[in-house]
Write an enzyme that holds these catalytic residues in place. Structure first.
Site, PDB file in Angstrom:
ATOM      1  N   ARG A  20      29.031  37.789  34.981  1.00  0.00           N
ATOM      2  CA  ARG A  20      28.945  38.494  36.269  1.00  0.00           C
ATOM      3  C   ARG A  20      29.261  39.956  35.970  1.00  0.00           C
ATOM      4  NH1 ARG A  20      31.050  36.922  42.243  1.00  0.00           N
ATOM      5  NH2 ARG A  20      29.104  35.759  42.057  1.00  0.00           N
TER       6      ARG A  20
ATOM      7  N   HIS B  96      20.878  37.916  41.992  1.00  0.00           N
ATOM      8  CA  HIS B  96      21.785  36.750  42.012  1.00  0.00           C
ATOM      9  C   HIS B  96      20.929  35.474  41.984  1.00  0.00           C
ATOM     10  CE1 HIS B  96      25.409  34.639  42.358  1.00  0.00           C
ATOM     11  NE2 HIS B  96      25.766  34.891  43.602  1.00  0.00           N
TER      12      HIS B  96
ATOM     13  N   GLN C 203      22.254  31.825  42.894  1.00  0.00           N
ATOM     14  CA  GLN C 203      22.481  31.655  44.330  1.00  0.00           C
ATOM     15  C   GLN C 203      21.190  31.245  45.034  1.00  0.00           C
ATOM     16  OE1 GLN C 203      25.498  32.265  46.265  1.00  0.00           O
ATOM     17  NE2 GLN C 203      24.215  31.088  47.636  1.00  0.00           N
TER      18      GLN C 203
ATOM     19  N   ASP D  60      23.820  38.688  54.355  1.00  0.00           N
ATOM     20  CA  ASP D  60      24.897  38.749  53.363  1.00  0.00           C
ATOM     21  C   ASP D  60      25.845  39.846  53.840  1.00  0.00           C
ATOM     22  OD1 ASP D  60      26.441  38.569  51.046  1.00  0.00           O
ATOM     23  OD2 ASP D  60      24.981  39.554  49.748  1.00  0.00           O
TER      24      ASP D  60
ATOM     25  N   CYS E 190      25.274  33.514  51.538  1.00  0.00           N
ATOM     26  CA  CYS E 190      25.786  33.097  50.224  1.00  0.00           C
ATOM     27  C   CYS E 190      27.299  32.998  50.190  1.00  0.00           C
ATOM     28  CB  CYS E 190      25.281  34.041  49.148  1.00  0.00           C
ATOM     29  SG  CYS E 190      25.897  35.734  49.298  1.00  0.00           S
TER      30      CYS E 190
ATOM     31  N   ARG F 112      25.408  25.230  44.782  1.00  0.00           N
ATOM     32  CA  ARG F 112      25.552  26.095  43.595  1.00  0.00           C
ATOM     33  C   ARG F 112      25.834  25.211  42.375  1.00  0.00           C
ATOM     34  NH1 ARG F 112      27.114  31.394  44.018  1.00  0.00           N
ATOM     35  NH2 ARG F 112      26.796  31.347  41.763  1.00  0.00           N
TER      36      ARG F 112
HETATM   37  N1   CP Z   1      28.135  33.441  46.578  1.00  0.00           N
HETATM   38  C1   CP Z   1      28.885  33.782  45.516  1.00  0.00           C
HETATM   39  O1   CP Z   1      28.377  34.137  44.438  1.00  0.00           O
HETATM   40  O2   CP Z   1      30.218  33.678  45.714  1.00  0.00           O
HETATM   41  P1   CP Z   1      31.377  34.179  44.754  1.00  0.00           P
HETATM   42  O3   CP Z   1      31.338  35.687  44.755  1.00  0.00           O
HETATM   43  O4   CP Z   1      32.632  33.639  45.355  1.00  0.00           O
HETATM   44  O5   CP Z   1      31.126  33.659  43.362  1.00  0.00           O
HETATM   45  N1  NVA Z   2      26.007  41.000  47.720  1.00  0.00           N
HETATM   46  C1  NVA Z   2      27.300  40.452  47.410  1.00  0.00           C
HETATM   47  C2  NVA Z   2      27.169  39.033  46.974  1.00  0.00           C
HETATM   48  C3  NVA Z   2      28.454  38.339  46.667  1.00  0.00           C
HETATM   49  C4  NVA Z   2      28.264  36.919  46.229  1.00  0.00           C
HETATM   50  C5  NVA Z   2      27.961  41.295  46.330  1.00  0.00           C
HETATM   51  O1  NVA Z   2      27.271  41.709  45.391  1.00  0.00           O
HETATM   52  O2  NVA Z   2      29.159  41.557  46.436  1.00  0.00           O
END
Ligand code: CP
Ligand code: NVA
Length: 308
Positions: free
Chosen positions: A109, A136, A139, A227, A266, A294
């Site tokens: 990540r 992502h 997701q 989101d 998400c 997920r």
């Molecule tokens: N939706 C998602 O990726 O959640 P987290 O940021 O908690 O991993």
């Molecule tokens: N768009 C959000 C998604 C988190 C799962 C972010 O990047 O923070």
């Protein structure tokens, strides 16, 4: 060893994505009612270890990948980048080379999507995108699995995204031509999705409709998606909340969609900002199945990466 990276959905063929989702559905069905820690009957990733590196916070990605790896019969090692030498300037390439000697697969990540690409280039094991500033993909496969479970045929369906045209939105754009759904996006001009991602989807014959209001995007949609208005790394939180407020998913907005339209998010969610509690906690909201899936979708993704 031959392996495949899972970086972005547009890079996979439609039939590969279909096969991953089919396997995810089948694996989920096969362990219905089992305790969550029990290993799948065939333990397909027995003897395999995955590393997970987080430059940003996570609840779902972290726990679902770790739980998924256990169910597959494998193991995982988790670290935050700041605890690693990465946080003191060791290069992404050197980190990739070293981790490749310890584990069979790496999930990252990252703040910057280019670090994911550099890592994947230097690594000699599969690399999975667990969220970047650009996309992502894990997701969105879970989201599509959830919609199929709810009985929706993705081919020909109308999905609508409102709010910020962010990283999660981009992965929906990448998925649209692969699964044959049309994708309507309603954002203020300044928050429109990445032009390159729109171009990729359209080149692949995806039907993408961009609007400047939430109402136009949601009209007649089978699914409404949003989101957070302030993603991790965004520094202009107050401006975003003010400018995106008219794009919040409310009961009035949902009334413009098909009757019985589904809602996806998400998570993490901010009730009263991008979505009202009456929507996310209502019957048409699929967010808890979406979060669970997920785990199931990622099990199939990991098997695909390792040809298992
Ligand atoms: N939706 C998602 O990726 O959640 P987290 O940021 O908690 O991993
Ligand atoms: N768009 C959000 C998604 C988190 C799962 C972010 O990047 O923070």
């Amino acid at each position: 060893m031959t392996y495949r990276n899972f970086i972005d959905l547009w890079q996979l063929e439609a039939n590969e994505l279909r096969a991953i989702l089919d396997q995810a559905h089948a694996m989920k069905r096969a362990r219905k009612g089992w305790p969550k820690g029990r290993v799948d009957a065939d333990a397909p990733l027995k003897d395999h270890t995955m590393a997970m590196v987080f430059e940003k916070n996570s609840t779902r990605t972290r726990f679902s990948f770790e739980g998924a790896m256990r169910q597959l019969g494998g193991d995982s090692i988790i670290a935050t980048a700041t605890d690693m030498q990465l946080g003191r300037g060791e290069t992404v390439e050197d980190t990739a080379r070293v981790l490749s000697r310890y584990v069979d697969m790496v999930m990252l990540r990252v703040n910057s999507h280019s670090d994911l690409e550099v890592f994947a280039e230097a690594a000699s094991v599969p690399v999975i995108n667990g969220l970047s500033d650009r996309s992502h993909p894990c997701q969105i496969l879970a989201d599509l699995m959830t919609l199929e479970e709810s009985g929706l045929d993705l081919n020909g369906a109308r999905l609508a995204w409102v709010g910020d045209g962010n990283n999660v939105c981009s992965s929906f754009l990448h998925a649209a031509p692969k699964f044959g759904f049309s994708f309507a996006v309603g954002t203020p001009d300044r928050y429109a999705p990445d032009e390159d991602d729109v171009a990729i989807a359209r080149e692949l014959q995806g039907r993408i409709d961009l609007y400047e209001t939430a109402e136009e995007a949601v009209a007649g949609a089978d699914v409404v998606i949003t989101d957070t208005f302030v993603s991790m790394g965004d520094k202009d939180g107050e401006t975003r909340l003010a400018e995106l407020d008219p794009y919040a998913v409310t009961e009035e907005l949902m009334e413009l969609a098909q009757s019985g339209a589904k809602f996806l998010h998400c998570l993490p969610a901010h009730r009263g900002e991008e979505v009202d509690a009456e929507i996310i906690d209502a019957e048409g909201s699929l967010v808890w199945d979406e979060a669970e899936n997920r785990l199931h979708a990622q099990k199939a993704i990991m098997r695909w990466c390792l040809n298992k």
